[in-house]
Enzyme design. Structure first.
Site, PDB file in Angstrom:
ATOM      1  N   LYS A   1       0.891  -1.170   0.000  1.00 31.13           N
ATOM      2  CA  LYS A   1       0.000   0.000   0.000  1.00 31.13           C
ATOM      3  C   LYS A   1       0.921   1.211   0.000  1.00 31.13           C
ATOM      4  O   LYS A   1       1.465   1.608   1.019  1.00 31.13           O
ATOM      5  CB  LYS A   1      -0.878  -0.027   1.256  1.00 31.13           C
ATOM      6  CG  LYS A   1      -2.242   0.608   1.121  1.00 31.13           C
ATOM      7  CD  LYS A   1      -2.307   2.089   0.967  1.00 31.13           C
ATOM      8  CE  LYS A   1      -1.894   2.956   2.110  1.00 31.13           C
ATOM      9  NZ  LYS A   1      -1.776   4.381   1.698  1.00 31.13           N
TER      10      LYS A   1
ATOM     11  N   GLU B   1      -0.582   7.404  -0.931  1.00 32.67           N
ATOM     12  CA  GLU B   1      -1.472   7.955  -1.962  1.00 32.67           C
ATOM     13  C   GLU B   1      -0.919   9.267  -2.534  1.00 32.67           C
ATOM     14  O   GLU B   1      -1.324   9.707  -3.599  1.00 32.67           O
ATOM     15  CB  GLU B   1      -2.896   8.154  -1.409  1.00 32.67           C
ATOM     16  CG  GLU B   1      -3.069   9.204  -0.315  1.00 32.67           C
ATOM     17  CD  GLU B   1      -2.665   8.733   1.091  1.00 32.67           C
ATOM     18  OE1 GLU B   1      -1.937   7.737   1.206  1.00 32.67           O
ATOM     19  OE2 GLU B   1      -3.072   9.394   2.061  1.00 32.67           O
TER      20      GLU B   1
ATOM     21  N   SER C   1       3.849   8.469  10.298  1.00 25.20           N
ATOM     22  CA  SER C   1       3.877   9.326  11.492  1.00 25.20           C
ATOM     23  C   SER C   1       3.566   8.504  12.744  1.00 25.20           C
ATOM     24  O   SER C   1       2.919   7.446  12.662  1.00 25.20           O
ATOM     25  CB  SER C   1       2.859  10.452  11.324  1.00 25.20           C
ATOM     26  OG  SER C   1       1.579   9.890  11.136  1.00 25.20           O
TER      27      SER C   1
ATOM     28  N   CYS D   1      12.724  11.228   8.362  1.00 24.48           N
ATOM     29  CA  CYS D   1      12.600  10.815   9.763  1.00 24.48           C
ATOM     30  C   CYS D   1      13.947  10.909  10.455  1.00 24.48           C
ATOM     31  O   CYS D   1      14.026  10.826  11.668  1.00 24.48           O
ATOM     32  CB  CYS D   1      12.056   9.404   9.854  1.00 24.48           C
ATOM     33  SG  CYS D   1      13.203   8.203   9.209  1.00 24.48           S
TER      34      CYS D   1
ATOM     35  N   GLU E   1       7.122  17.117  15.793  1.00 23.99           N
ATOM     36  CA  GLU E   1       7.938  16.826  14.613  1.00 23.99           C
ATOM     37  C   GLU E   1       7.513  17.820  13.530  1.00 23.99           C
ATOM     38  O   GLU E   1       6.351  17.819  13.105  1.00 23.99           O
ATOM     39  CB  GLU E   1       7.683  15.394  14.117  1.00 23.99           C
ATOM     40  CG  GLU E   1       8.525  15.061  12.904  1.00 23.99           C
ATOM     41  CD  GLU E   1       8.214  13.695  12.297  1.00 23.99           C
ATOM     42  OE1 GLU E   1       7.034  13.310  12.235  1.00 23.99           O
ATOM     43  OE2 GLU E   1       9.164  13.014  11.869  1.00 23.99           O
TER      44      GLU E   1
HETATM   45  P1  NAD Z   1       1.327   9.299   7.525  1.00 25.52           P
HETATM   46  O1  NAD Z   1       1.348   8.643   8.860  1.00 25.52           O
HETATM   47  O2  NAD Z   1       0.406  10.422   7.300  1.00 25.52           O
HETATM   48  O3  NAD Z   1       0.963   8.206   6.387  1.00 25.52           O
HETATM   49  C1  NAD Z   1       1.662   6.986   6.295  1.00 25.52           C
HETATM   50  C2  NAD Z   1       0.740   5.933   5.679  1.00 25.52           C
HETATM   51  O4  NAD Z   1      -0.369   5.723   6.545  1.00 25.52           O
HETATM   52  C3  NAD Z   1       0.170   6.330   4.325  1.00 25.52           C
HETATM   53  O5  NAD Z   1       0.197   5.199   3.489  1.00 25.52           O
HETATM   54  C4  NAD Z   1      -1.252   6.759   4.638  1.00 25.52           C
HETATM   55  O6  NAD Z   1      -2.134   6.470   3.586  1.00 25.52           O
HETATM   56  C5  NAD Z   1      -1.598   5.924   5.862  1.00 25.52           C
HETATM   57  N1  NAD Z   1      -2.486   6.621   6.783  1.00 25.52           N
HETATM   58  C6  NAD Z   1      -2.534   7.948   7.049  1.00 25.52           C
HETATM   59  N2  NAD Z   1      -3.457   8.213   7.997  1.00 25.52           N
HETATM   60  C7  NAD Z   1      -4.005   7.021   8.349  1.00 25.52           C
HETATM   61  C8  NAD Z   1      -5.010   6.640   9.279  1.00 25.52           C
HETATM   62  N3  NAD Z   1      -5.633   7.533  10.036  1.00 25.52           N
HETATM   63  N4  NAD Z   1      -5.333   5.331   9.377  1.00 25.52           N
HETATM   64  C9  NAD Z   1      -4.696   4.416   8.621  1.00 25.52           C
HETATM   65  N5  NAD Z   1      -3.731   4.726   7.714  1.00 25.52           N
HETATM   66  C10 NAD Z   1      -3.390   6.009   7.576  1.00 25.52           C
HETATM   67  O7  NAD Z   1       2.843   9.702   7.197  1.00 25.52           O
HETATM   68  P2  NAD Z   1       3.390  10.580   5.971  1.00 25.52           P
HETATM   69  O8  NAD Z   1       2.991  12.000   6.185  1.00 25.52           O
HETATM   70  O9  NAD Z   1       3.079   9.928   4.683  1.00 25.52           O
HETATM   71  O10 NAD Z   1       4.971  10.433   6.194  1.00 25.52           O
HETATM   72  C11 NAD Z   1       5.720  11.247   7.052  1.00 25.52           C
HETATM   73  C12 NAD Z   1       5.923  10.603   8.400  1.00 25.52           C
HETATM   74  O11 NAD Z   1       6.589   9.350   8.254  1.00 25.52           O
HETATM   75  C13 NAD Z   1       6.826  11.431   9.320  1.00 25.52           C
HETATM   76  O12 NAD Z   1       6.282  11.423  10.617  1.00 25.52           O
HETATM   77  C14 NAD Z   1       8.151  10.685   9.285  1.00 25.52           C
HETATM   78  O13 NAD Z   1       8.972  10.890  10.425  1.00 25.52           O
HETATM   79  C15 NAD Z   1       7.684   9.280   9.187  1.00 25.52           C
HETATM   80  N6  NAD Z   1       8.733   8.397   8.680  1.00 25.52           N
HETATM   81  C16 NAD Z   1       9.334   7.566   9.593  1.00 25.52           C
HETATM   82  C17 NAD Z   1      10.370   6.742   9.184  1.00 25.52           C
HETATM   83  C18 NAD Z   1      11.052   5.842  10.176  1.00 25.52           C
HETATM   84  O14 NAD Z   1      11.810   4.972   9.768  1.00 25.52           O
HETATM   85  N7  NAD Z   1      10.826   5.994  11.470  1.00 25.52           N
HETATM   86  C19 NAD Z   1      10.793   6.758   7.842  1.00 25.52           C
HETATM   87  C20 NAD Z   1      10.139   7.606   6.950  1.00 25.52           C
HETATM   88  C21 NAD Z   1       9.101   8.428   7.378  1.00 25.52           C
END
Ligand code: NAD
Length: 509
Positions: free
Chosen positions: A188, A191, A241, A296, A398
């Site tokens: 997945k 998007e 996140s 991240c 963050e």
């Molecule tokens: P996000 O949490 O908004 O989305 C991540 C995924 O979760 C997406 O595929 C999205 O469709 C899905 N998603 C979003 N909201 C959801 C919900 N309420 N219920 C179920 N699924 C949901 O993250 P983002 O904005 O795409 O990415 C940035 C974040 O990712 C930052 O916080 C960053 O620090 C983190 N990140 C962490 C690492 C790590 O290794 N720790 C690596 C890369 C990015």
């Protein structure tokens, strides 16, 4: 809600890139009620629409992956590995177009996009060693004449849910190792950036992966919930996140899945007065502003000790002043690109404002940066906020944008104590020439990935990406041997063969 999967089409809409799903070896664009726009952040244009899949499509994908598991899990590891070798060659052949694709949908610059892809390819290279990595253990004579062996077997259907910030690397943290271990997989993608991932999987198909072994679906909460609760899904990898990571971990484990969920971060870069300042400034600028701070492992806060602040601020402001901000989707792109969306631009700008309102001083303000050739792009210039304290919102949240906080301390102990109060625990690093200070920092700092004079270091493919606390929910991390353990489970067999006449209960005359 998905209207009708059978109404799937080639998905060609003039001017837009198609965003197909991939199920059972077939690509198609489903007719869904909801779609989500994909932007080129450099220009602000919509370049694609992601179909937001629901239960029906997810169910079909999982059932296809489940069917494919029977044969794939019995395929000799060396044959799985040959497909991955071919995949690696195809990725190398298409390296530049793939990197350009990342720039276009994400906004990062070409060097950062190449890094994103290169680090992903390194995971494929690591996965090519699967016959060695999967080997079990044997001990003869655990009791007289009794041997014990442990093998690792695949789970079945595994799922990968990805964030937007590394369109190539994060999916490749997941699927190459999962399928190398003999699992089948549902990917997945984010998007917001599905186009790179789609191409990655088209190349995997070209490398000879059998239908159903890897499937791609798109969507948001509804799609993710369908994956988290599907009875045939066995394991879930998530990166995103922290609030969503926590949700995924809790809901997935409640439904009996094995879950690894990497979350957000707040990474501190300590600068001591004895640091090599040229290298510290270069490292700090890369850590804070690389990928416009959307990493991240971004070094989002510089913690200066004693007189380090005085020596740092001049060269730092000068270095930041020379960063050119602009489009990255063209031949000679800018050094720093846009952030992912206009909403994100507003959020980061608001956090900067909150810092000012709470008493921090703005040394460099990137808000309102003008990019003439792309006035609709989502641009925010590099920003430095000085004299931040731990209570401020900008210190706690963050930010995930091109913003560097400066926190000034007189002594290392107090600074480490402050840094250890963060709920996150991803990365931290120190610039110093003192082995004693570096050792103290390495030992005491509450972070799973530590750098000494190297910026905030993302570990390579053969080490775990080992975030702690709210930066990681679960036990076994992504990458390295921990990933092999995550994508397999142990089976221990204890064996005894009777010599004729020796305690043979079945053949006693
Ligand atoms: P996000 O949490 O908004 O989305 C991540 C995924 O979760 C997406 O595929 C999205 O469709 C899905 N998603 C979003 N909201 C959801 C919900 N309420 N219920 C179920 N699924 C949901 O993250 P983002 O904005 O795409 O990415 C940035 C974040 O990712 C930052 O916080 C960053 O620090 C983190 N990140 C962490 C690492 C790590 O290794 N720790 C690596 C890369 C990015």
């Amino acid at each position: 809600m998905t209207k009708n999967i059978s109404a799937a089409s080639s998905g060609k809409v003039p001017g837009l890139d198609p965003v197909p799903i991939f199920i059972g070896g077939k690509w198609s664009v489903p007719q869904t009620e909801k779609t989500s726009p994909v932007y080129n952040p450099s220009t602000g244009e919509v370049i694609a629409q992601t179909p937001m899949c629901g239960l029906e499509i997810v169910d079909q994908a999982v059932k296809d992956a489940h069917r494919a598991f029977a044969d794939w899990s019995e395929t000799p590891p060396v044959e799985r590995c040959r497909i991955l070798f071919r995949y690696k060659m195809l990725l190398e052949e298409e390296f530049e177009p793939l990197a350009r694709r990342i720039c276009r949908e994400h906004g990062k610059n070409i060097a950062e996009a190449r890094g994103d892809l290169r680090r992903g390819i390194e995971v494929v290279e690591y996965a090519c060693g699967i016959p060695e990595l999967l080997k079990g253990e044997v001990l003869e004579n655990v009791a007289r004449g009794i041997d014990c062996e442990m093998v690792r077997q695949a789970h079945g259907v595994c799922v990968g849910i990805c964030p937007y910030n590394f369109p190539a690397l994060v999916p490749m943290w997941m699927f190459p190792l999962a399928i190398a271990c003999g699992n089948t997989f549902i990917l997945k993608l984010s998007e917001k950036v599905p186009l790179t991932g789609i191409r990655l999987i088209q190349l995997l198909e070209k490398a000879g992966l059998p239908p159903g072994v890897l499937n791609v679906v798109h969507g948001g909460r509804e799609c993710v919930d369908a994956l988290l609760t599907h009875p045939l899904v066995r394991a879930i990898s998530f990166v995103g996140s922290s609030p969503v990571a926590k949700y995924i971990f809790e809901k997935g484990t409640q439904h009996g899945k094995r879950v690894q969920a990497a979350g957000g971060a707040k990474n501190y870069v300590f600068v001591l007065p004895d640091a090599d300042f040229d290298n510290s400034v270069t490292g700090l600028v890369d850590a804070a502003f690389g990928c416009s701070g959307q990493r991240c492992m971004a070094g989002s806060t510089a913690v200066t000790i004693g007189k380090a602040a005085e020596r740092l601020m001049g060269p730092l402001s000068k270095a930041v002043g020379s960063i050119e901000v602009g489009p990255t989707d063209r031949e000679h792109g800018a050094r720093m690109g846009a952030v992912i969306s206009s909403e994100h631009l507003v959020r980061v700008s608001r956090l900067i404002e909150s810092g000012v309102k709470e008493g921090a001083s703005l040394v460099v303000d990137g808000r309102g940066v003008k990019v003439k050739e792309a006035p609709q792009g989502f641009y925010l210039g590099p920003t430095i906020v000085d004299r931040v304290n731990a209570k401020m919102e900008i210190a706690r949240e963050e930010v995930f944008g091109p913003v560097l906080n400066i926190m000034r301390f007189e002594d290392l102990d107090a600074a480490i104590e402050m840094a250890n109060l963060t709920p996150f625990g991803n990365g931290a690093c120190i610039y110093t020439q003192s082995g004693k200070a570096a050792r103290e920092f390495k030992h005491r700092i509450k972070a799973g990935m530590v750098g000494i004079n190297v910026g905030v270091p993302a570990p390579l493919a053969y080490f775990p990406f080992s975030g702690w606390d709210d930066s990681f929910f679960g036990d076994l991390h992504l990458q390295g041997k921990e990933a092999i353990l995550f994508y397999t489970r142990a089976k221990v067999t204890t064996t005894r063969w009777f010599r004729h006449g020796e305690g043979d209960i079945w053949h006693k005359d």
